[in-house]
Design a protein around this motif. Structure first.
Motif, PDB file in Angstrom:
ATOM      1  N   ASP A  30       0.793  -1.236   0.000  1.00  0.00           N
ATOM      2  CA  ASP A  30       0.000   0.000   0.000  1.00  0.00           C
ATOM      3  C   ASP A  30       0.824   1.284   0.000  1.00  0.00           C
ATOM      4  OD1 ASP A  30       0.982  -0.086   2.581  1.00  0.00           O
ATOM      5  OD2 ASP A  30      -0.973  -0.284   3.544  1.00  0.00           O
ATOM      6  N   GLY A  31       2.134   1.174  -0.001  1.00  0.00           N
ATOM      7  CA  GLY A  31       2.987   2.359  -0.067  1.00  0.00           C
ATOM      8  C   GLY A  31       3.157   3.108   1.242  1.00  0.00           C
ATOM      9  N   ILE A  32       2.587   2.612   2.325  1.00  0.00           N
ATOM     10  CA  ILE A  32       2.689   3.293   3.613  1.00  0.00           C
ATOM     11  C   ILE A  32       4.139   3.231   4.102  1.00  0.00           C
ATOM     12  CG2 ILE A  32       1.920   3.264   6.038  1.00  0.00           C
ATOM     13  CD1 ILE A  32      -0.193   4.248   3.997  1.00  0.00           C
ATOM     14  N   VAL A  33       4.566   4.300   4.732  1.00  0.00           N
ATOM     15  CA  VAL A  33       5.942   4.428   5.208  1.00  0.00           C
ATOM     16  C   VAL A  33       6.305   3.327   6.209  1.00  0.00           C
ATOM     17  CG1 VAL A  33       5.347   6.026   7.083  1.00  0.00           C
ATOM     18  CG2 VAL A  33       7.644   6.053   6.132  1.00  0.00           C
ATOM     19  N   VAL A  34       7.559   2.891   6.103  1.00  0.00           N
ATOM     20  CA  VAL A  34       8.148   1.943   7.047  1.00  0.00           C
ATOM     21  C   VAL A  34       9.394   2.626   7.610  1.00  0.00           C
ATOM     22  CG1 VAL A  34       9.306  -0.282   7.304  1.00  0.00           C
ATOM     23  CG2 VAL A  34       7.332  -0.063   5.776  1.00  0.00           C
ATOM     24  N   LEU A  35       9.482   2.708   8.912  1.00  0.00           N
ATOM     25  CA  LEU A  35      10.641   3.313   9.563  1.00  0.00           C
ATOM     26  C   LEU A  35      11.734   2.255   9.719  1.00  0.00           C
ATOM     27  CD1 LEU A  35      11.824   5.820  10.918  1.00  0.00           C
ATOM     28  CD2 LEU A  35      10.717   5.074  13.045  1.00  0.00           C
ATOM     29  N   LEU A  36      12.847   2.464   9.033  1.00  0.00           N
ATOM     30  CA  LEU A  36      13.958   1.518   9.083  1.00  0.00           C
ATOM     31  C   LEU A  36      14.901   1.798  10.249  1.00  0.00           C
ATOM     32  CD1 LEU A  36      14.927   1.455   5.294  1.00  0.00           C
ATOM     33  CD2 LEU A  36      13.483  -0.183   6.536  1.00  0.00           C
ATOM     34  N   ASP A  37      14.992   3.060  10.652  1.00  0.00           N
ATOM     35  CA  ASP A  37      15.930   3.445  11.708  1.00  0.00           C
ATOM     36  C   ASP A  37      15.336   4.593  12.521  1.00  0.00           C
ATOM     37  OD1 ASP A  37      18.079   4.047  13.326  1.00  0.00           O
ATOM     38  OD2 ASP A  37      19.536   4.100  11.683  1.00  0.00           O
ATOM     39  N   ALA A  38      14.845   4.293  13.715  1.00  0.00           N
ATOM     40  CA  ALA A  38      14.222   5.298  14.577  1.00  0.00           C
ATOM     41  C   ALA A  38      15.253   6.201  15.242  1.00  0.00           C
ATOM     42  CB  ALA A  38      13.364   4.624  15.641  1.00  0.00           C
ATOM     43  N   ASP A  39      16.513   5.799  15.214  1.00  0.00           N
ATOM     44  CA  ASP A  39      17.596   6.572  15.823  1.00  0.00           C
ATOM     45  C   ASP A  39      18.765   6.631  14.839  1.00  0.00           C
ATOM     46  OD1 ASP A  39      19.156   7.947  17.642  1.00  0.00           O
ATOM     47  OD2 ASP A  39      19.705   6.156  18.773  1.00  0.00           O
ATOM     48  N   PRO A  40      18.584   7.370  13.732  1.00  0.00           N
ATOM     49  CA  PRO A  40      19.612   7.366  12.687  1.00  0.00           C
ATOM     50  C   PRO A  40      20.911   8.013  13.162  1.00  0.00           C
ATOM     51  CG  PRO A  40      17.947   9.022  12.204  1.00  0.00           C
ATOM     52  CD  PRO A  40      17.461   8.255  13.384  1.00  0.00           C
ATOM     53  N   PRO A  41      22.030   7.580  12.603  1.00  0.00           N
ATOM     54  CA  PRO A  41      23.309   8.188  12.957  1.00  0.00           C
ATOM     55  C   PRO A  41      23.369   9.642  12.485  1.00  0.00           C
ATOM     56  CG  PRO A  41      23.586   6.662  11.128  1.00  0.00           C
ATOM     57  CD  PRO A  41      22.174   6.528  11.604  1.00  0.00           C
ATOM     58  N   GLU A  42      24.255  10.379  13.082  1.00  0.00           N
ATOM     59  CA  GLU A  42      24.353  11.811  12.797  1.00  0.00           C
ATOM     60  C   GLU A  42      24.536  12.109  11.310  1.00  0.00           C
ATOM     61  OE1 GLU A  42      26.829  15.728  14.236  1.00  0.00           O
ATOM     62  OE2 GLU A  42      26.883  13.919  15.460  1.00  0.00           O
TER      63      GLU A  42
END
Length: 64
Positions: A30-42
């Protein structure tokens, strides 16, 4: 940086994936967003902020 998403708001535009492909993806069905990294590196902070900025549904929240 802490990233959260609101799947209910997401309209599947995909702008987040174009802006920050290491942080966001989309579900195939359905194209809905998926969060791959909730705490991305700087090193990904600027592109993550850009993804939140360009989201037409304002479905991405960032807590600095």
């Amino acid at each position: 940086m802490k990233v959260t998403i609101d799947e209910e708001k997401c309209v599947g535009a995909g702008q987040c994936v174009f802006s920050a492909p290491d942080v966001f993806d989309q579900r195939d069905e359905d194209g809905i967003v998926v969060l791959l990294d909730a705490d991305p590196p700087e090193r990904l902070h600027d592109e993550t902020r850009e993804a939140a900025h360009v989201c037409p549904a304002l479905a991405i929240m960032i807590d600095e």
